[in-house]
Design an enzyme around this catalytic site. Sequence first.
Site, PDB file in Angstrom:
ATOM      1  N   LYS A   1       2.623  11.248   7.251  1.00 10.40           N
ATOM      2  CA  LYS A   1       1.841  10.975   8.458  1.00 10.40           C
ATOM      3  C   LYS A   1       2.398  11.659   9.716  1.00 10.40           C
ATOM      4  O   LYS A   1       2.276  12.858   9.848  1.00 10.40           O
ATOM      5  CB  LYS A   1       1.657   9.462   8.631  1.00 10.40           C
TER       6      LYS A   1
ATOM      7  N   PHE B   1       0.862  -1.189   0.000  1.00 11.11           N
ATOM      8  CA  PHE B   1       0.000   0.000   0.000  1.00 11.11           C
ATOM      9  C   PHE B   1       0.891   1.229   0.000  1.00 11.11           C
ATOM     10  O   PHE B   1       1.646   1.465   0.937  1.00 11.11           O
ATOM     11  CB  PHE B   1      -0.950   0.057   1.204  1.00 11.11           C
TER      12      PHE B   1
ATOM     13  N   ASP C   1       9.437   3.079   1.956  1.00  9.85           N
ATOM     14  CA  ASP C   1       8.227   3.841   2.277  1.00  9.85           C
ATOM     15  C   ASP C   1       7.977   3.672   3.772  1.00  9.85           C
ATOM     16  O   ASP C   1       7.440   2.655   4.216  1.00  9.85           O
ATOM     17  CB  ASP C   1       7.049   3.337   1.446  1.00  9.85           C
TER      18      ASP C   1
HETATM   19  C1  LIG Z   1      -0.761   6.155   4.354  1.00  9.03           C
HETATM   20  C2  LIG Z   1       0.305   5.608   3.502  1.00  9.03           C
HETATM   21  C3  LIG Z   1       0.604   6.174   2.252  1.00  9.03           C
HETATM   22  C4  LIG Z   1      -0.214   7.292   1.639  1.00  9.03           C
HETATM   23  O1  LIG Z   1      -0.240   8.445   2.409  1.00  9.03           O
HETATM   24  P1  LIG Z   1      -1.390   9.543   2.143  1.00  9.03           P
HETATM   25  O2  LIG Z   1      -0.985  10.694   3.019  1.00  9.03           O
HETATM   26  O3  LIG Z   1      -2.680   8.907   2.572  1.00  9.03           O
HETATM   27  O4  LIG Z   1      -1.366   9.865   0.702  1.00  9.03           O
HETATM   28  C5  LIG Z   1       1.666   5.649   1.544  1.00  9.03           C
HETATM   29  N1  LIG Z   1       2.386   4.631   2.020  1.00  9.03           N
HETATM   30  C6  LIG Z   1       2.124   4.048   3.219  1.00  9.03           C
HETATM   31  C7  LIG Z   1       2.984   2.923   3.703  1.00  9.03           C
HETATM   32  C8  LIG Z   1       1.066   4.501   3.993  1.00  9.03           C
HETATM   33  O5  LIG Z   1       0.779   3.914   5.151  1.00  9.03           O
END
Ligand SMILES: *Cc1c(COP(=O)(O)O)cnc(C)c1O
Length: 423
Positions: free
Chosen positions: A271, A144, A230
């Site tokens: 985040k 994701f 990520d």
């Molecule tokens: C939440 C998330 C995203 C996307 O972030 P948004 O601010 O919702 O666009 C990308 N990668 C990971 C691992 C995430 O948990």
Amino acid sequence: METITSSKQAIALEEKYGAHNYHPLPVVLSKGEGVFLWDVEGKRYYDFLSAYSAVNQGHCHPRIKESMIEQLGSLTLTSRAFYNDVLGPFEKYITEYFGFEMVLPMNTGAEGVETALKLARKWGYERKGVAENQAKIIVAENNFHGRTTTIISFSNDANARKSFGPFTDGFIRIPYDDISALESALSQEGVVAFLVEPIQGEAGVYTPADDYIRKAKEACASKNVLLIADEIQTGVARTGSLLAVCGNCTCQGHCERQESYTKPDILILGKALSGGFYPVSAVLADKEIMEVIKPGQHGSTFGGNPLGVKVAMTALEVVRDEKLALNARKLGQIFRSRMTKAIQKYPIAKLVRGKGLLNAVVINDTSESSTAWDICVRLAENGLLAKPTHGNIIRFAPPLVITEEQLHECCDIIEGVLREFSK
Ligand SMILES: *Cc1c(COP(=O)(O)O)cnc(C)c1O
């Protein structure tokens, strides 16, 4: 504006006027403080989602709030057409904090991922010598990384993709936590990067072998391929170290990187980078990679705005000063040990996994059943908010400011509900 006096009224408005792109639990929140949230009827809950780990520092952290208010009084947005007096200090602060030479600030996580993909491709063409339009990026199954058209192009979540094509080319998907699959993908022509989550959060807190990221980095390095981590969900102390790629290092970012640390070539944060106050994401890399981006080739009107980056600096200070990584590590062990015992008694749950305070309990039912959802509804009635992820899995990720006593109280609530559902 219509004044909300009941949960029912607020839900009806969202139902009627808002796009139905989420399926929320039927709880309407109006106040947050630390580990707690309150609904419009005044009922208090422990937050065990933390806005998908965006509020690691706790709701409405007073220091971050102060810093935001202070910045609001002087300057909020200039665009990058001009310099501003907060961005430079932020860039120095965040690069030193995470040990990279340069940063590119954006707003949302998905934008951070898009930035990393563009950066890796351009690096591949200009530094590695890949033929134009032939660059390939390896990704993992059940990843994701966000919701943009390119990002869903390499997702294998049918619901996220169906009827949104055509998709972006240039991605190779391999099983997660599988080094030999990575090695064989790396032997393909034109590979420039491997994009990976050190723990797959949305997939259900899928936690790979301890040495997965280290081995992935070695495999990538041997083929001159970039490792892109990520850490939008796992980063900023969530998994019991500053970053999940820090392994078992507890230094809070103060150390000369220890043995367990694997440095990604590109690091994506979002985040909790801003403690839930303002959308701020960042892509970090060393000069040799970051310098391929030239003026006019990438950007965002709000990226690097003084308000956002001021908030992010304070949010990172809080993580360090309050030793949130250490707290996440210590309390995560307590959580998993209590849940491991609970599972032996209550057959409705079959597995607990995770790291630090990013954990999940796997429910013993088919992935189509609504059991995890029903358990979350019952948890909410008992004053604890959590949400199912894919299949029948419940993620438990409280703000990292939670105390040991509070955590035990929360484990009591969760165990009580598991007991009910095991009857
Ligand atoms: C939440 C998330 C995203 C996307 O972030 P948004 O601010 O919702 O666009 C990308 N990668 C990971 C691992 C995430 O948990």
